[in-house]
Design a protein around this motif. Structure first.
Motif, PDB file in Angstrom:
ATOM      1  N   THR A  36      11.557   6.691   1.158  1.00  0.00           N
ATOM      2  CA  THR A  36      11.278   5.396   0.536  1.00  0.00           C
ATOM      3  C   THR A  36       9.787   5.094   0.558  1.00  0.00           C
ATOM      4  O   THR A  36       9.233   4.614  -0.437  1.00  0.00           O
ATOM      5  CB  THR A  36      12.051   4.286   1.274  1.00  0.00           C
ATOM      6  OG1 THR A  36      13.447   4.592   1.231  1.00  0.00           O
ATOM      7  CG2 THR A  36      11.819   2.934   0.646  1.00  0.00           C
ATOM      8  N   LEU A  37       9.121   5.390   1.658  1.00  0.00           N
ATOM      9  CA  LEU A  37       7.688   5.145   1.749  1.00  0.00           C
ATOM     10  C   LEU A  37       6.901   6.035   0.790  1.00  0.00           C
ATOM     11  O   LEU A  37       5.912   5.594   0.198  1.00  0.00           O
ATOM     12  CB  LEU A  37       7.197   5.349   3.178  1.00  0.00           C
ATOM     13  CG  LEU A  37       7.570   4.242   4.153  1.00  0.00           C
ATOM     14  CD1 LEU A  37       7.124   4.600   5.567  1.00  0.00           C
ATOM     15  CD2 LEU A  37       6.953   2.925   3.730  1.00  0.00           C
ATOM     16  N   LYS A  38       7.331   7.263   0.617  1.00  0.00           N
ATOM     17  CA  LYS A  38       6.666   8.151  -0.347  1.00  0.00           C
ATOM     18  C   LYS A  38       6.812   7.594  -1.760  1.00  0.00           C
ATOM     19  O   LYS A  38       5.848   7.581  -2.531  1.00  0.00           O
ATOM     20  CB  LYS A  38       7.245   9.563  -0.279  1.00  0.00           C
ATOM     21  CG  LYS A  38       6.742  10.357   0.891  1.00  0.00           C
ATOM     22  CD  LYS A  38       7.308  11.763   0.878  1.00  0.00           C
ATOM     23  CE  LYS A  38       6.839  12.551   2.078  1.00  0.00           C
ATOM     24  NZ  LYS A  38       7.398  13.908   2.105  1.00  0.00           N
ATOM     25  N   ASN A  39       8.020   7.150  -2.094  1.00  0.00           N
ATOM     26  CA  ASN A  39       8.241   6.569  -3.421  1.00  0.00           C
ATOM     27  C   ASN A  39       7.406   5.305  -3.612  1.00  0.00           C
ATOM     28  O   ASN A  39       6.846   5.082  -4.686  1.00  0.00           O
ATOM     29  CB  ASN A  39       9.722   6.252  -3.637  1.00  0.00           C
ATOM     30  CG  ASN A  39      10.565   7.488  -3.776  1.00  0.00           C
ATOM     31  OD1 ASN A  39      10.076   8.549  -4.111  1.00  0.00           O
ATOM     32  ND2 ASN A  39      11.848   7.350  -3.503  1.00  0.00           N
ATOM     33  N   LEU A  40       7.334   4.484  -2.587  1.00  0.00           N
ATOM     34  CA  LEU A  40       6.534   3.261  -2.653  1.00  0.00           C
ATOM     35  C   LEU A  40       5.062   3.594  -2.843  1.00  0.00           C
ATOM     36  O   LEU A  40       4.371   2.952  -3.646  1.00  0.00           O
ATOM     37  CB  LEU A  40       6.738   2.433  -1.386  1.00  0.00           C
ATOM     38  CG  LEU A  40       5.966   1.123  -1.298  1.00  0.00           C
ATOM     39  CD1 LEU A  40       6.387   0.175  -2.413  1.00  0.00           C
ATOM     40  CD2 LEU A  40       6.198   0.480   0.057  1.00  0.00           C
ATOM     41  N   ASP A  41       4.575   4.596  -2.132  1.00  0.00           N
ATOM     42  CA  ASP A  41       3.183   5.006  -2.263  1.00  0.00           C
ATOM     43  C   ASP A  41       2.889   5.492  -3.680  1.00  0.00           C
ATOM     44  O   ASP A  41       1.863   5.139  -4.267  1.00  0.00           O
ATOM     45  CB  ASP A  41       2.861   6.099  -1.246  1.00  0.00           C
ATOM     46  CG  ASP A  41       1.397   6.461  -1.230  1.00  0.00           C
ATOM     47  OD1 ASP A  41       0.559   5.536  -1.284  1.00  0.00           O
ATOM     48  OD2 ASP A  41       1.087   7.673  -1.170  1.00  0.00           O
TER      49      ASP A  41
END
Length: 82
Positions: A36-41
């Motif tokens: 999720t954090l990778k997608n958000l980034d």
């Protein structure tokens, strides 16, 4: 073996199973969080790029308007109020 030893072994197996289940769920949750954090980034980076391009366009248009206003001010005398 007495029943106390068997009960102790069963209890240890139960504790080990509980800890393994908890560790498995934690690992899965951390993996989901990382994804999720990778997608958000990636999404934020795309928004930054789009925002940067939009700002370039706005500054270009503002500069054009500024030039037009300067030309109009040269054509008409600017009167100050006394």
């Amino acid at each position: 073996m007495t029943w106390e030893i068997v009960a102790g072994i069963i209890a240890l197996i139960g504790v080990f199973g509980s800890v393994a289940t908890w560790a498995s769920k934690l690992s899965r949750s951390l993996s989901n969080l990382e994804t999720t954090l990778k997608n958000l980034d990636e999404t934020l980076q795309e928004l930054k790029d789009t925002n940067h391009e939009s700002h370039k366009e706005f500054y270009k248009r503002l500069n054009e308007h500024d030039c037009r206003i300067a030309k109009l001010e040269e054509k008409t005398p600017y009167k100050t109020q006394e």
